[in-house]
Design a protein around this motif. Structure first.
Motif, mmCIF file in Angstrom:
data_model
loop_
_atom_site.group_PDB
_atom_site.id
_atom_site.type_symbol
_atom_site.label_atom_id
_atom_site.label_comp_id
_atom_site.label_asym_id
_atom_site.label_seq_id
_atom_site.Cartn_x
_atom_site.Cartn_y
_atom_site.Cartn_z
ATOM 1 N N PRO A 195 0.886 -1.262 0.081
ATOM 2 C CA PRO A 195 -0.244 -0.121 0.091
ATOM 3 C C PRO A 195 0.872 1.188 -0.138
ATOM 4 O O PRO A 195 2.009 1.247 0.235
ATOM 5 C CB PRO A 195 -0.498 -0.246 1.160
ATOM 6 C CG PRO A 195 -0.041 -1.055 2.374
ATOM 7 C CD PRO A 195 0.734 -1.722 1.244
ATOM 8 N N ALA A 196 0.092 2.292 -0.351
ATOM 9 C CA ALA A 196 0.944 3.642 -0.471
ATOM 10 C C ALA A 196 1.723 4.285 0.693
ATOM 11 O O ALA A 196 2.889 4.526 0.732
ATOM 12 C CB ALA A 196 -0.069 4.903 -0.957
ATOM 13 N N PRO A 197 1.101 3.781 1.968
ATOM 14 C CA PRO A 197 2.060 4.158 3.221
ATOM 15 C C PRO A 197 3.470 3.509 3.297
ATOM 16 O O PRO A 197 4.334 4.178 4.000
ATOM 17 C CB PRO A 197 1.064 3.739 4.359
ATOM 18 C CG PRO A 197 -0.201 3.922 3.786
ATOM 19 C CD PRO A 197 -0.025 3.437 2.528
ATOM 20 N N VAL A 198 3.581 2.356 2.799
ATOM 21 C CA VAL A 198 4.508 1.351 2.849
ATOM 22 C C VAL A 198 5.323 1.903 1.985
ATOM 23 O O VAL A 198 6.775 1.919 1.951
ATOM 24 C CB VAL A 198 4.141 -0.042 2.986
ATOM 25 C CG1 VAL A 198 5.393 -0.928 2.828
ATOM 26 C CG2 VAL A 198 3.204 -0.451 4.211
ATOM 27 N N MET A 199 4.942 1.984 0.622
ATOM 28 C CA MET A 199 5.582 2.532 -0.398
ATOM 29 C C MET A 199 6.278 3.682 -0.386
ATOM 30 O O MET A 199 7.533 3.981 -0.663
ATOM 31 C CB MET A 199 4.611 2.426 -1.633
ATOM 32 C CG MET A 199 5.561 2.993 -3.105
ATOM 33 S SD MET A 199 5.678 4.792 -3.244
ATOM 34 C CE MET A 199 4.016 5.256 -3.468
ATOM 35 N N GLU A 200 5.692 4.697 0.507
ATOM 36 C CA GLU A 200 6.378 5.901 0.618
ATOM 37 C C GLU A 200 7.740 5.622 1.458
ATOM 38 O O GLU A 200 8.558 6.938 1.506
ATOM 39 C CB GLU A 200 5.514 6.879 1.332
ATOM 40 C CG GLU A 200 4.472 7.219 0.470
ATOM 41 C CD GLU A 200 3.378 8.123 1.311
ATOM 42 O OE1 GLU A 200 3.437 8.212 2.490
ATOM 43 O OE2 GLU A 200 2.385 8.645 0.397
ATOM 44 N N LYS A 201 7.906 4.766 2.333
ATOM 45 C CA LYS A 201 9.073 4.507 3.076
ATOM 46 C C LYS A 201 10.323 3.859 2.398
ATOM 47 O O LYS A 201 11.266 3.608 2.709
ATOM 48 C CB LYS A 201 8.843 3.780 4.205
ATOM 49 C CG LYS A 201 7.707 4.406 5.229
ATOM 50 C CD LYS A 201 7.526 3.407 6.382
ATOM 51 C CE LYS A 201 6.283 4.125 7.081
ATOM 52 N NZ LYS A 201 5.888 3.099 8.212
ATOM 53 N N LEU A 202 9.924 3.285 0.991
ATOM 54 C CA LEU A 202 10.991 2.572 0.464
ATOM 55 C C LEU A 202 11.536 3.362 -0.874
ATOM 56 O O LEU A 202 10.881 4.344 -1.219
ATOM 57 C CB LEU A 202 10.150 1.420 -0.402
ATOM 58 C CG LEU A 202 9.358 0.622 0.749
ATOM 59 C CD1 LEU A 202 8.679 -0.721 -0.329
ATOM 60 C CD2 LEU A 202 10.327 -0.159 1.675
#
Length: 239
Positions: free
Chosen positions: A162-169
């Motif tokens: 999901p987007a919240p996880v993607m933003e940390k990668l």
């Protein structure tokens, strides 16, 4: 009063269990399937197969001939075209043959020589034969697959987050993957691509809850020098 003491201890224990589970939740595992970039070897000619040298699972080296086609008719045509061109050169020098005709002879010579080279198919990479579709003696037509190759030292998997996880990668970030079918063995990977567009699940997104199902594809490359990974295996990751 004595009966209340065990009850208090029970309540405290239950509260402790709830707090521990809340603070020690198991990280979510994102699953992916190991893939390899495959290259299909196919014919440019309609001809019978003379030989298919490698078997499935055999290694191949870039630039080596792995398939041969029967090009006896092309060899005859190429030899005749070469003789015609050489004769044309002689006639052109003494003025008996126009330049336009000589150019047509040159084109025919080059064309037949080129087609003759198509009878020997070389491996475009250092890799492994995944599938063998045809056997010697079979007739093949242009575009028909004969072998499928892949570099098994360069494998990857896509996981969707999901987007919240993607933003940390970020690209080039190292990650650790788990192989559930190999006794939980871990291996290192690296994020090599993050897709720019999210994908909807389901496709028709109308409510806020459904919008939270947006996921981004994360491509993770693995070093497979030890040959442990195979296309089709599952990997699990946490971020």
């Amino acid at each position: 009063m004595k009966k209340k003491v065990p009850l208090i201890f029970l309540i405290v224990a239950l509260v402790g269990v709830i707090i521990w589970r809340t603070t020690h939740r198991q990280k979510f595992l994102y699953a992916g399937t190991v893939e390899a970039t495959e290259v299909d070897i196919s014919s440019r000619l309609a001809a019978p197969l003379l030989s298919v040298l490698p078997q499935e699972g055999d290694p191949v080296v870039q630039g080596t001939v792995i398939v041969r086609l029967d090009g006896a008719d092309l060899k005859l045509a190429a030899d005749q075209a070469e003789r015609d061109y050489n004769r044309g050169v002689s006639l052109n020098k003494n003025g008996s043959l126009p330049n336009e005709v000589l150019e047509r002879l040159r084109f025919r010579r080059d064309d037949t020589a080129l087609r003759l080279t198509w009878c020997s198919l070389e491996s475009p990479l250092d890799g492994t034969v995944l599938r063998r579709y045809r056997e010697p003696g079979e007739w093949v037509v242009p575009g028909q697959k004969i072998l499928s190759l892949a570099n098994l030292n360069d494998l990857y998997a896509y996981v969707y987050v999901p987007a919240p996880v993607m933003e940390k990668l970020k690209v080039n970030q190292e990650v650790s993957a788990l192989l559930p079918l190999s006794d939980g063995r871990r291996l290192k990977g690296k994020i090599v691509h993050i897709r720019d567009e999210a994908e909807f699940t389901p496709k028709n997104v109308q409510t806020r809850t459904e919008r939270e199902r947006l996921v981004f594809g994360i491509k993770i490359a693995f070093d497979n020098k030890d040959g442990l990974l195979k296309p089709g295996m599952s990997v699990e990751l946490t971020f």
